[in-house]
Write a protein that holds these residues in place. Structure first.
Motif, PDB file in Angstrom:
ATOM      1  N   LYS A  50      33.605  81.259  10.779  1.00 24.37           N
ATOM      2  CA  LYS A  50      32.329  80.858  11.377  1.00 24.37           C
ATOM      3  C   LYS A  50      31.725  79.702  10.583  1.00 24.37           C
ATOM      4  N   HIS A  51      31.792  79.802   9.245  1.00 26.81           N
ATOM      5  CA  HIS A  51      31.270  78.732   8.386  1.00 26.81           C
ATOM      6  C   HIS A  51      32.060  77.432   8.602  1.00 26.81           C
ATOM      7  N   ALA A  94      32.583  72.201  10.972  1.00 33.35           N
ATOM      8  CA  ALA A  94      33.304  71.291  11.888  1.00 33.35           C
ATOM      9  C   ALA A  94      32.354  70.772  12.960  1.00 33.35           C
ATOM     10  N   GLN A  95      31.455  71.616  13.455  1.00 36.12           N
ATOM     11  CA  GLN A  95      30.502  71.185  14.478  1.00 36.12           C
ATOM     12  C   GLN A  95      29.524  70.142  13.904  1.00 36.12           C
ATOM     13  N   ASP A 128      30.132  62.042  16.261  1.00 39.39           N
ATOM     14  CA  ASP A 128      29.654  61.632  17.584  1.00 39.39           C
ATOM     15  C   ASP A 128      28.492  60.637  17.440  1.00 39.39           C
ATOM     16  N   ARG A 129      27.565  60.953  16.528  1.00 39.24           N
ATOM     17  CA  ARG A 129      26.420  60.025  16.331  1.00 39.24           C
ATOM     18  C   ARG A 129      26.920  58.668  15.825  1.00 39.24           C
TER      19      ARG A 129
END
Length: 155
Positions: free
Chosen positions: A125-126, A131-132, A139-140
């Motif tokens: 999860k971490h 990664a997100q 993306d930015r």
């Protein structure tokens, strides 16, 4: 002559007297013998009664002994059955204890596995969150670069 003289009469009276005394002595002996026989008969009857009573007591004691022997045998069977039940219960208790130990070990192993899986889940999860975040930053950056390029192309 023909008559009986006084000497003969005296001798006959003496013989009669002796025979009478002897007869009396025999009569007393006979009475004593009859008393003795009656005493012996009474003693024999008493002894027979006593013997019969003892035989009856012995028979009753033998019957009681047979009853007691049967009771002891029955109690022996009960004790044997109880010992078998005890042994079976002891074996079942040992088996149940061993089974509970195995189940406890399995539960501990499952708990440890759950902890490892939870730890891996948290780590993943971490990593996914990281990664997100990284993707969002990428993306930015890509959008910013695209915007910059579009502005450069238009100018």
């Amino acid at each position: 002559g023909g008559g009986v003289d006084a000497k003969e009469i005296a001798a006959l009276q003496s013989v009669i007297s002796d025979l009478t005394k002897e007869r009396m002595a025999f009569q007393r002996g006979l009475e004593r013998s009859q008393e003795l026989m009656q005493t012996l008969a009474d003693e024999n009857e008493a002894m027979t009664s006593h013997f019969n009573a003892q035989a009856h007591q012995l028979s009753a004691a033998q019957d009681e002994l047979e009853v007691r022997d049967s009771e002891v045998a029955a109690q022996g069977m009960v004790v044997t059955a109880l010992a078998q039940e005890r042994d079976a219960a002891r074996a079942a208790a040992i088996e149940a204890h061993e089974r509970s130990q195995r189940l406890s070990m399995e539960a501990i192993q499952l708990e440890e596995r759950c902890l490892r899986l939870r730890s891996q889940e948290l780590k993943l999860k971490h990593e996914m969150e990281s990664a997100q975040v990284e993707r969002a930053r990428t993306d930015r950056a890509l959008r910013a670069a695209a915007t910059d390029r579009n502005e450069m192309q238009t100018s």
